[in-house]
Write a protein that holds these residues in place. Sequence first.
Motif, PDB file in Angstrom:
ATOM      1  N   MET A  24       0.677  -1.261   0.018  1.00 33.75           N
ATOM      2  CA  MET A  24      -0.157  -0.154   0.046  1.00 33.75           C
ATOM      3  C   MET A  24       0.832   1.333  -0.024  1.00 33.75           C
ATOM      4  O   MET A  24       0.342   2.358   0.121  1.00 33.75           O
ATOM      5  CB  MET A  24      -0.850  -0.003   1.144  1.00 33.75           C
ATOM      6  N   SER A  25       2.229   1.137  -0.274  1.00 33.75           N
ATOM      7  CA  SER A  25       3.000   2.285  -0.360  1.00 33.75           C
ATOM      8  C   SER A  25       3.192   3.008  -1.767  1.00 33.75           C
ATOM      9  O   SER A  25       2.507   2.224  -2.742  1.00 33.75           O
ATOM     10  CB  SER A  25       4.519   2.135   0.071  1.00 33.75           C
TER      11      SER A  25
ATOM     12  N   CYS B 167      -2.324  -0.799  -5.734  1.00 31.98           N
ATOM     13  CA  CYS B 167      -1.531  -1.778  -4.636  1.00 31.98           C
ATOM     14  C   CYS B 167      -1.031  -2.917  -5.146  1.00 31.98           C
ATOM     15  O   CYS B 167      -1.641  -3.366  -5.978  1.00 31.98           O
ATOM     16  CB  CYS B 167      -2.483  -1.796  -3.573  1.00 31.98           C
ATOM     17  N   GLY B 168      -0.168  -3.415  -4.447  1.00 30.94           N
ATOM     18  CA  GLY B 168       0.633  -4.519  -5.008  1.00 30.94           C
ATOM     19  C   GLY B 168       0.321  -5.859  -4.295  1.00 30.94           C
ATOM     20  O   GLY B 168       1.179  -6.541  -4.182  1.00 30.94           O
ATOM     21  N   PHE B 169      -1.160  -5.947  -3.928  1.00 31.40           N
ATOM     22  CA  PHE B 169      -1.335  -7.334  -3.339  1.00 31.40           C
ATOM     23  C   PHE B 169      -1.593  -8.255  -4.362  1.00 31.40           C
ATOM     24  O   PHE B 169      -1.919  -7.931  -5.667  1.00 31.40           O
ATOM     25  CB  PHE B 169      -2.858  -7.017  -2.650  1.00 31.40           C
TER      26      PHE B 169
ATOM     27  N   ALA C  11      -9.489 -10.631  -5.487  1.00 31.94           N
ATOM     28  CA  ALA C  11     -10.142 -11.083  -6.999  1.00 31.94           C
ATOM     29  C   ALA C  11      -9.720  -9.742  -7.849  1.00 31.94           C
ATOM     30  O   ALA C  11     -10.054  -9.878  -9.134  1.00 31.94           O
ATOM     31  CB  ALA C  11     -11.306 -11.660  -7.020  1.00 31.94           C
ATOM     32  N   ARG C  12      -9.669  -8.475  -7.473  1.00 30.97           N
ATOM     33  CA  ARG C  12      -9.635  -7.203  -8.338  1.00 30.97           C
ATOM     34  C   ARG C  12      -8.476  -6.517  -7.721  1.00 30.97           C
ATOM     35  O   ARG C  12      -8.189  -6.693  -6.481  1.00 30.97           O
ATOM     36  CB  ARG C  12     -10.990  -6.570  -8.112  1.00 30.97           C
ATOM     37  N   PRO C  13      -8.125  -5.841  -8.586  1.00 30.16           N
ATOM     38  CA  PRO C  13      -6.722  -4.847  -8.234  1.00 30.16           C
ATOM     39  C   PRO C  13      -7.190  -3.973  -7.143  1.00 30.16           C
ATOM     40  O   PRO C  13      -8.395  -3.314  -7.417  1.00 30.16           O
ATOM     41  CB  PRO C  13      -6.165  -4.387  -9.322  1.00 30.16           C
ATOM     42  N   VAL C  14      -6.500  -3.851  -6.036  1.00 26.39           N
ATOM     43  CA  VAL C  14      -6.918  -2.463  -5.026  1.00 26.39           C
ATOM     44  C   VAL C  14      -6.481  -1.501  -5.368  1.00 26.39           C
ATOM     45  O   VAL C  14      -5.159  -1.165  -5.580  1.00 26.39           O
ATOM     46  CB  VAL C  14      -6.088  -3.077  -3.582  1.00 26.39           C
TER      47      VAL C  14
END
Length: 705
Positions: free
Chosen positions: A551-552, A602-604, A610-613
């Motif tokens: 989240m950075s 975000c890099g999750f 299921a979807r990019p954050v």
Amino acid sequence: MDGWTFEGQPGALGDTTVTLVEGGSFCVCARNGDILTGGAQGVYHADTRILSRWELRVDELPVEALRVLPAEPYHAMFLGRAAPRPGRAESSLLVIRDRYVGGGLREDLTLRNLGGEPAGCAVGIHAASDVADLFEVKAGRIRHVTDVETTADGTGLLIFSACRSRGTRVVAEPAPSAVPGVLVFRVVVPARGEWTVSLQANPILEGEESPAWFSTRRPLDHAEPARRRADWERLGPVVVTSDRVLARVLERSREDLGALRLFEAGEPGEPPTIAAGAPWFMTLFGRDSLLTSWMALQMDQCLALGTLRRLAGLQGTVDDPLTEEEPGKILHELRFGTLTGASPHAGHAYYGSVDSTPLFVMVMGELRRWGVHEEAVEELMPNVDAALGWIHRSADPFLSYRRKTDHGLVNQGWKDSFDGVNFADGAIARPPIALAEVQGYVYAAYVARARFAHEAGDDALEERWTARAERVRDAFNERFWLPDRGYYAIALDGAGRAVDSLASNMGHCLWTGIVDEDRAPLVAERLLSPEMFTGYGVRTLATTMGAYNPMSYHNGSVWPHDNALAAAGLMRYGFTDGAQRIAFGLLDAAEAFGWRLPELFCGFDRAEFARPVPYPTSCSPQAWAAASPIQLVRSLLRFEPCVPYGRVWLDPVDLEGLRIQGLPLAGSRVTIEVGPDGAAVTGLPEGVALADEPRGPLAALRRVR
């Protein structure tokens, strides 16, 4: 407050706001069209918030939002309903706010009475301006000036700050009953009828008022932004593809790039430049504008030419530690706000960027490879040599940065947050810092200059720049490579130590060709490893690093432009599967974001969510994110023109069903069609032959390949 030094992140706008963009102007508002005080909402022009409040009241009550109907990037219609009429349970009064942004604001407000009897209404527009500088708003530290005066006259309101010499004039047709801060209309809306008023907010800069570009005194389609957009649509290449996602994403990219173009006032014949992104970077940047114009070459080459010309005109000529200007250096950012003390026509330049200067030379070289604007390229060669002079004087042996005073950016590469360059254990690197990708840019700049010398028949000069390119390449592969890790360090710090974090920067090194061929497989493997690749894209920093935070801003997030260049690098070295994984991962992310790639997300891992954050303060639209899908198509096409050498390479990968008609190349319009048996090309310029194979990644400089 010094905007260059701000190391935090701007406040999040949230997903309940609407952003409209046109050139250096933009508007951020609520979904009912209101601009609310206390945050970042407003109408901005020349880096100044000319409206900080714009609230509609019908019978002293706010309007309930129904729907936002987006149209062009500068235009949206806000549908709402007023409170129920007296004695009624439901509203019968539809409110339509048809808004155009550009050089100020135009809004056509319509009340439609759906009831069976006339509606008597008091309509109020509450308007205010804090004349805040964009940097103040971005940092959340507004210096409220005390001399903002609001006066009313027969046409509307005048809001002006003498100390900042800026403000806005709000006018209306028909004329309102105006009191300071409010335009009041007492109207009767006929049964089943409508009432309309046209409102216009004109900016005042340096005491001079200029009309909003969508003036109420001319048809909307005659406004300059509308004409420019029509030309942009008409003159650009036509892309037809059987891939629905790719088609929608490219359409959005084209629209966003058109909206972010910047045109110089009083110079209608000059090609445009491009702003970095909304809302905080609606101005010319060195790095951002150059990379965007490179990636957009398949669509339009005038962006590259305009950006090069404008940056050349602002190239450093003196040593100034406060702005970090140096002779030959290319700027980082151009601003027009109140804090810079700049003229709105000239702007204030800040030069705290280590990579803008080599990128300037790279784009010049690439533009020449596309065979366009040969005379303009020749005209800018003194600027190329001045830029190379700055690089050569500054590199020892690597090009590094350290800010000149405490008023500049601490980190001056593309990862310019204060903690963006760090060791594997999370410790922050200390300057002077030599970034890996910057050495790649320098190498590519030297290669470009050698090619210019070769075309001019100057063998001695070609040999000199070839030797410099080879020295940089050899030194880079010796000092930056970490043999025990199997990847390149992100940087060397001030003590000459390798900054050993596993980061995405080495993808740029593949793109520029500075990576030794025998090490490229390990780099590709690292970029696509589970620690780096999320399924949507490559993280800026691996999950195994001490500073990793998905989240950075720069330590674990995913940036589309970073990935587009990594994909180009992978394709350059023949790693087609890896390039495809990145390309189609990004396209999936774009679909999830409504067909528009944001500045970053975000890099999750995709397996976790299921979807990019979204990243809360990500710019959207943002220039190099918008250009990234165009670059991805070029990479998948393996399209590499080299017009001065009479060759174009084309060997598509997984783009069957794609047709590009009208691609500009050396004054011609080329058509590329990809079918089951490969690609067919028509319209190539005379003397240019097609090579239906990939271009070699590390060919000798003197050869076409």
